[in-house]
Design a protein around this motif. Structure first.
Motif, short mmCIF file in Angstrom:
data_model
loop_
_atom_site.label_atom_id
_atom_site.label_comp_id
_atom_site.label_asym_id
_atom_site.label_seq_id
_atom_site.Cartn_x
_atom_site.Cartn_y
_atom_site.Cartn_z
N GLU A 2 0.84 -1.20 0.00
CA GLU A 2 0.00 0.00 0.00
C GLU A 2 0.87 1.25 0.00
OE1 GLU A 2 -3.30 0.90 2.68
OE2 GLU A 2 -3.62 -1.26 2.78
N GLU A 4 2.07 4.77 1.11
CA GLU A 4 2.08 5.42 2.42
C GLU A 4 1.11 6.60 2.39
OE1 GLU A 4 3.10 5.78 6.33
OE2 GLU A 4 3.83 4.21 4.98
N ILE A 5 0.25 6.65 3.37
CA ILE A 5 -0.72 7.74 3.47
C ILE A 5 -0.05 8.90 4.20
CG2 ILE A 5 -2.91 8.48 4.49
CD1 ILE A 5 -3.37 6.58 2.20
N ASN A 6 -0.08 10.05 3.58
CA ASN A 6 0.47 11.24 4.23
C ASN A 6 -0.62 11.80 5.14
OD1 ASN A 6 1.07 14.02 4.78
ND2 ASN A 6 2.53 13.99 3.09
N LEU A 10 -3.89 14.11 4.36
CA LEU A 10 -5.23 13.58 4.63
C LEU A 10 -5.97 14.55 5.55
CD1 LEU A 10 -7.40 11.49 4.34
CD2 LEU A 10 -6.27 10.11 6.10
N GLN A 45 -6.44 4.82 9.48
CA GLN A 45 -7.18 5.83 8.70
C GLN A 45 -8.63 5.97 9.15
OE1 GLN A 45 -4.73 3.69 6.07
NE2 GLN A 45 -5.73 4.84 4.45
N GLU A 77 -9.38 7.73 1.20
CA GLU A 77 -8.34 7.39 2.17
C GLU A 77 -8.89 7.14 3.58
OE1 GLU A 77 -6.55 10.54 -0.62
OE2 GLU A 77 -8.44 10.20 0.38
#
Length: 107
Positions: A2, A4-6, A10, A45, A77
């Motif tokens: 996956e 990387e979610i910032n 977000l 998330q 997200e």
């Protein structure tokens, strides 16, 4: 793997979505009005939003938190969103942004 979610990005996206929601009695979005106290995002998330209303007897006390939850959940997200209402501290005009105060002719 996956991407990387910032979390900062977000958080900004969540704020942008919240800024599309307006108090029905005041022509200013709920973020600029100072109704959003905090936005928490965990590593899964899942979003928790701490917000208040202009008064405990606010006519949208039931629908406004649901609208916030539903709109935030539209972000791909975000896995889940929950709104918690608090009246501590109680909302006051000092919580409004300058943008809101200008819009309402208070500056």
């Amino acid at each position: 793997m996956e991407a990387e979610i910032n979390m900062a990005e977000l958080g900004e996206k969540i704020v942008e979505v919240i800024k599309t929601i307006y108090d029905p009695e005041i022509p200013v979005d709920i973020y600029e009005l100072g109704l959003i106290y905090d936005v928490f995002i965990n590593e899964d998330q899942e979003v928790k939003i701490l917000m208040t209303l202009t008064s405990p007897n606010c006519p949208v006390a039931e629908s406004l938190p649901l609208e916030v939850e539903e709109k935030v959940k539209t972000l791909k997200e975000v896995k889940d969103a929950e709104v918690e209402i608090t009246f501590d501290p109680p909302w006051g005009q000092e919580l409004m942004s300058d943008v809101a105060k200008l819009e309402l002719g208070m500056l």
